[in-house]
Write an enzyme that holds these catalytic residues in place. Structure first.
Site, PDB file in Angstrom:
ATOM      1  N   SER A   1       0.807  -1.218   0.000  1.00 41.49           N
ATOM      2  CA  SER A   1       0.000   0.000   0.000  1.00 41.49           C
ATOM      3  C   SER A   1       0.840   1.267   0.000  1.00 41.49           C
ATOM      4  O   SER A   1       0.392   2.318  -0.466  1.00 41.49           O
ATOM      5  CB  SER A   1      -0.940   0.007   1.211  1.00 41.49           C
TER       6      SER A   1
ATOM      7  N   GLY B   1      -1.897  -4.225   1.072  1.00 42.23           N
ATOM      8  CA  GLY B   1      -1.948  -5.445   1.872  1.00 42.23           C
ATOM      9  C   GLY B   1      -0.991  -6.528   1.420  1.00 42.23           C
ATOM     10  O   GLY B   1      -0.928  -7.588   2.046  1.00 42.23           O
TER      11      GLY B   1
ATOM     12  N   ASN C   1       4.202  -5.426   5.635  1.00 43.43           N
ATOM     13  CA  ASN C   1       3.123  -6.269   6.160  1.00 43.43           C
ATOM     14  C   ASN C   1       3.651  -7.564   6.776  1.00 43.43           C
ATOM     15  O   ASN C   1       3.053  -8.105   7.693  1.00 43.43           O
ATOM     16  CB  ASN C   1       2.101  -6.559   5.058  1.00 43.43           C
TER      17      ASN C   1
ATOM     18  N   ASP D   1      -4.510   6.978  10.052  1.00 44.06           N
ATOM     19  CA  ASP D   1      -4.154   5.649  10.574  1.00 44.06           C
ATOM     20  C   ASP D   1      -2.720   5.592  11.086  1.00 44.06           C
ATOM     21  O   ASP D   1      -2.299   4.582  11.660  1.00 44.06           O
ATOM     22  CB  ASP D   1      -4.378   4.567   9.516  1.00 44.06           C
TER      23      ASP D   1
ATOM     24  N   HIS E   1       0.020   5.195   6.757  1.00 41.82           N
ATOM     25  CA  HIS E   1       0.161   5.504   5.344  1.00 41.82           C
ATOM     26  C   HIS E   1       0.459   6.989   5.122  1.00 41.82           C
ATOM     27  O   HIS E   1      -0.229   7.844   5.688  1.00 41.82           O
ATOM     28  CB  HIS E   1      -1.119   5.114   4.586  1.00 41.82           C
TER      29      HIS E   1
END
Length: 211
Positions: free
Chosen positions: A39, A76, A105, A186, A189
């Protein structure tokens, strides 16, 4: 460490027994930079052309005519997912350069370091097998995962870069990581405004490969 290097060298021999030249491009056809990321490279929370990879496309038009970008990044994505897609991607795109920017991730999920190494090694080997140059882009993990894991996670990228003799950009988010204002709500990002800083960080490592 010697065992890890030995295993990687055996893997090199398995996934890339001989480096072959990319298929010749038709006269006037652009050479391809293939970006395989998550991402952070897919432009999460924004339109694709606002992300650093989208900005890279415009920079190439100005500063490296004859090159184009294919963004194979998926939000993801893990190193296992990248490893499962890499052969099809390089055969389809026949890139001259592959940017591998995966691992975030994996770290957040606590993937064993040896598994992450194997996955990234497969991606590098497959890219080199079609004659592509590789830029490996690293990631760092927060200290709450434990000192041993975070140090080993960072060392994975150095080991892979040394073993496969590819350039390494140690930390994708280096220029923005310490300022909360560079991140979306969040706190994971980067914002639209931070994308140009990321590209300016990647560019000096990528530019020498655009020959």
């Amino acid at each position: 460490m010697q065992c890890a290097i030995g295993c990687l060298l055996m893997l090199c021999a398995f996934v890339a027994p001989a480096q072959t030249a990319p298929a010749p491009s038709p006269a006037g056809a652009a050479k391809t930079v293939l970006v395989m990321g998550d991402s952070l490279s897919a432009g999460y929370g924004m339109s694709a052309d606002q992300g650093w990879v989208g900005l890279l496309e415009r920079r190439l038009q100005r500063e490296a005519p004859g090159w184009r970008v294919v963004n194979g990044s998926i939000s993801g994505e893990t190193s296992a997912g990248g490893a499962s897609r890499i052969v099809q991607a390089v055969v389809r795109e026949r890139p001259a350069v592959v940017v591998i920017a995966l691992g975030a991730n994996d770290g957040l999920r606590g993937l064993p370091l040896a598994e992450a190494r194997r996955n990234l090694a497969r991606m590098i080997g497959a890219s080199q097998h079609v004659g592509a140059q590789v830029l490996l882009v690293g990631m760092r993990m927060p200290p709450n995962l434990g000192t041993e894991y975070t140090r080993g996670f960072e060392a994975n990228y150095r080991l892979l870069a040394d073993t496969f003799d590819v350039p390494l950009l140690p930390f994708l988010l280096e220029p923005i990581a310490t300022d909360r204002a560079n991140f979306q709500d969040d706190n994971l990002h980067p914002t639209v405004e931070a994308q140009a800083k990321i590209l300016d960080h990647v560019w000096p490592a990528l530019r020498p490969l655009l020959r």
